[in-house]
Design an enzyme around this catalytic site. Sequence first.
Site, PDB file in Angstrom:
ATOM      1  N   ILE A   1       3.981  80.810 -27.102  1.00 16.51           N
ATOM      2  CA  ILE A   1       3.850  82.082 -25.936  1.00 16.51           C
ATOM      3  C   ILE A   1       4.616  83.117 -26.620  1.00 16.51           C
ATOM      4  O   ILE A   1       5.423  82.901 -27.554  1.00 16.51           O
ATOM      5  CB  ILE A   1       4.320  81.619 -24.712  1.00 16.51           C
ATOM      6  CG1 ILE A   1       5.912  81.212 -24.728  1.00 16.51           C
ATOM      7  CG2 ILE A   1       3.511  80.450 -24.231  1.00 16.51           C
ATOM      8  CD1 ILE A   1       6.451  80.881 -23.369  1.00 16.51           C
ATOM      9  N   ASP A   2       4.293  84.460 -26.329  1.00 17.81           N
ATOM     10  CA  ASP A   2       5.073  85.614 -27.027  1.00 17.81           C
ATOM     11  C   ASP A   2       6.622  85.528 -26.844  1.00 17.81           C
ATOM     12  O   ASP A   2       7.053  84.920 -25.817  1.00 17.81           O
ATOM     13  CB  ASP A   2       4.252  86.758 -26.266  1.00 17.81           C
ATOM     14  CG  ASP A   2       3.026  87.092 -26.562  1.00 17.81           C
ATOM     15  OD1 ASP A   2       2.512  86.528 -27.327  1.00 17.81           O
ATOM     16  OD2 ASP A   2       2.368  88.014 -25.906  1.00 17.81           O
ATOM     17  N   ASN A   3       7.115  86.074 -27.691  1.00 15.60           N
ATOM     18  CA  ASN A   3       8.764  86.214 -27.610  1.00 15.60           C
ATOM     19  C   ASN A   3       9.253  86.641 -26.121  1.00 15.60           C
ATOM     20  O   ASN A   3      10.277  86.361 -25.821  1.00 15.60           O
ATOM     21  CB  ASN A   3       9.036  87.148 -28.792  1.00 15.60           C
ATOM     22  CG  ASN A   3       9.063  86.293 -29.962  1.00 15.60           C
ATOM     23  OD1 ASN A   3       8.646  85.278 -30.353  1.00 15.60           O
ATOM     24  ND2 ASN A   3       9.144  87.278 -31.382  1.00 15.60           N
TER      25      ASN A   3
ATOM     26  N   THR B   1       7.695  86.476 -23.332  1.00 20.02           N
ATOM     27  CA  THR B   1       7.304  85.849 -22.260  1.00 20.02           C
ATOM     28  C   THR B   1       8.431  84.609 -22.266  1.00 20.02           C
ATOM     29  O   THR B   1       8.716  83.968 -23.312  1.00 20.02           O
ATOM     30  CB  THR B   1       5.962  85.291 -22.539  1.00 20.02           C
ATOM     31  OG1 THR B   1       5.107  86.196 -22.826  1.00 20.02           O
ATOM     32  CG2 THR B   1       5.441  84.363 -21.383  1.00 20.02           C
TER      33      THR B   1
ATOM     34  N   ARG C   1      -1.713  90.130 -21.044  1.00 19.19           N
ATOM     35  CA  ARG C   1      -1.163  91.376 -21.131  1.00 19.19           C
ATOM     36  C   ARG C   1      -2.246  92.431 -21.443  1.00 19.19           C
ATOM     37  O   ARG C   1      -2.352  93.638 -20.865  1.00 19.19           O
ATOM     38  CB  ARG C   1      -0.211  91.643 -22.249  1.00 19.19           C
ATOM     39  CG  ARG C   1       1.182  90.506 -22.094  1.00 19.19           C
ATOM     40  CD  ARG C   1       1.896  90.351 -23.253  1.00 19.19           C
ATOM     41  NE  ARG C   1       2.591  91.510 -23.819  1.00 19.19           N
ATOM     42  CZ  ARG C   1       3.201  91.665 -24.990  1.00 19.19           C
ATOM     43  NH1 ARG C   1       3.275  90.741 -25.885  1.00 19.19           N
ATOM     44  NH2 ARG C   1       3.436  93.057 -25.417  1.00 19.19           N
TER      45      ARG C   1
END
Length: 479
Positions: free
Chosen positions: A266-268, A270, A387
């Site tokens: 998952i994104d940094n 998030t 997003r």
Amino acid sequence: MGSVTVSFASILANGCRSLSSPVTLVRTLATTHVALSKHHNKHLVAWSSGCSTLNTTAFACEYSKPDVTHTATTTSVNGYHEYHRLLPCPSHNGPPRVEHLVVSEGGPVLEYICKALDLPPLFVADLIHFGAVYYALVCPKPPPSATPEQIQIFEEVTAPSVLRNRASIKGKTIREAQKTFRITHVDQFVEAGTYIRVHVHPKRFPRCYEIDWKSRIIAVTESYVVLDKPAGTSVGGTTDNIEESCATFATRALGLTIPLKTTHQIDNCTEGCVVLARTKEYCSVFHGKIREKKVKKLYLALAAAPVPIGIITHYMRPVNMAPRLISEDFTKGWLSCRLEVLECKEVPWPNAVIEKKYGVDDCGWPFQHIAYECKINLLTGRTHQIRAQLAACGAPMVGDSMYMPAAIVEMRSPGCNPFGKYKQNYTSETDKEMAVTEWIAQHGKEPNVAIGLQACQISWDDGEHMYEAGSPWWRFEIA
């Protein structure tokens, strides 16, 4: 391997410091100023990104590596600050510096890098420990912007007559020999002709040192660990930093002797549920479950505007680069993006104290009183999908400094998005390409720490295994 030393350097936005050697050539590569000077060194053939006054032949060529940092003091060495150790971790990332070397005299890798780049041994040892140093048996081809002299040197060190005498590459194709691997030991021997890439300023994650990692563990089994990932951290590390990662810090918090392994990302920016495998075997098992669509993920998104309930479909441009561009219209070759909004409710916009605590960017959204907490079932798992899709709906996530600026521009000037509902009809492909370039420029940078997005639940095998994260960061003010 010859007695020529070559260095390519990407010039920083504020320009390159004066080179210590005489300049014989000046070129321009896009917006990059290029300087060439000649020196001789029996130990180094290199192209480097970052501005340098290394006592070598120096070039400049474009290299994009944002958000990297260095540990420094006020003393200047070779145009850079003096290096000591990578710890303690600095609070901010700084300018880039990536050095590309070709070994002309074999020896221990730490000793060679120290000598070639004038770096202290402890600092280089730290870089190797962080996973910031790579090697390949054969130097890869220089970029298209390389000068004729650079191409000539590449051809010299990769000439068939030279490669035939290297026992280490016999039986390998050139492409196989050019594959890069991490240097894992400071005393690893590198033979003449070996290519080395050194990320001198690895991207840093200071948030890792602020977290009580034991409190973020959701579950521990024989096969896997479920972690409530904090925002502002990387699941498994980056190209130049595998030390400051969730996998590393969770492994230490649990006192495990075998490092945890990444199964998904998952994104940094998030937070929320992440599954880390304890064995290679379970890592493969979980990857199989993802491929077979047996893993279900629910997200909580804090949107700046209301989002309609139901399934939302877009198509994402198949370009592996942020920002991710999406369209409501089907476009051949573009990737299907589907999510289901299960609920959407009004909540207070996080106050300034909470935003500061979690490093949330104020992106200039004009209505910062009410936000909207949405529960989302992610049906397809594309990078930046939630997003990008919510921003395309006019409801970017709170703190999303990449997608919110573009959403604000589109709100004020409908039609500026060449893929939006009010897109214009372009008379030529050139006009459309220019519009796409302009639209990309309306996006901002990747968030520093947190955005309003949490992976709140993960389950697989029809709910046989189900785990939930704690309260998202924005609820602490209303809990």
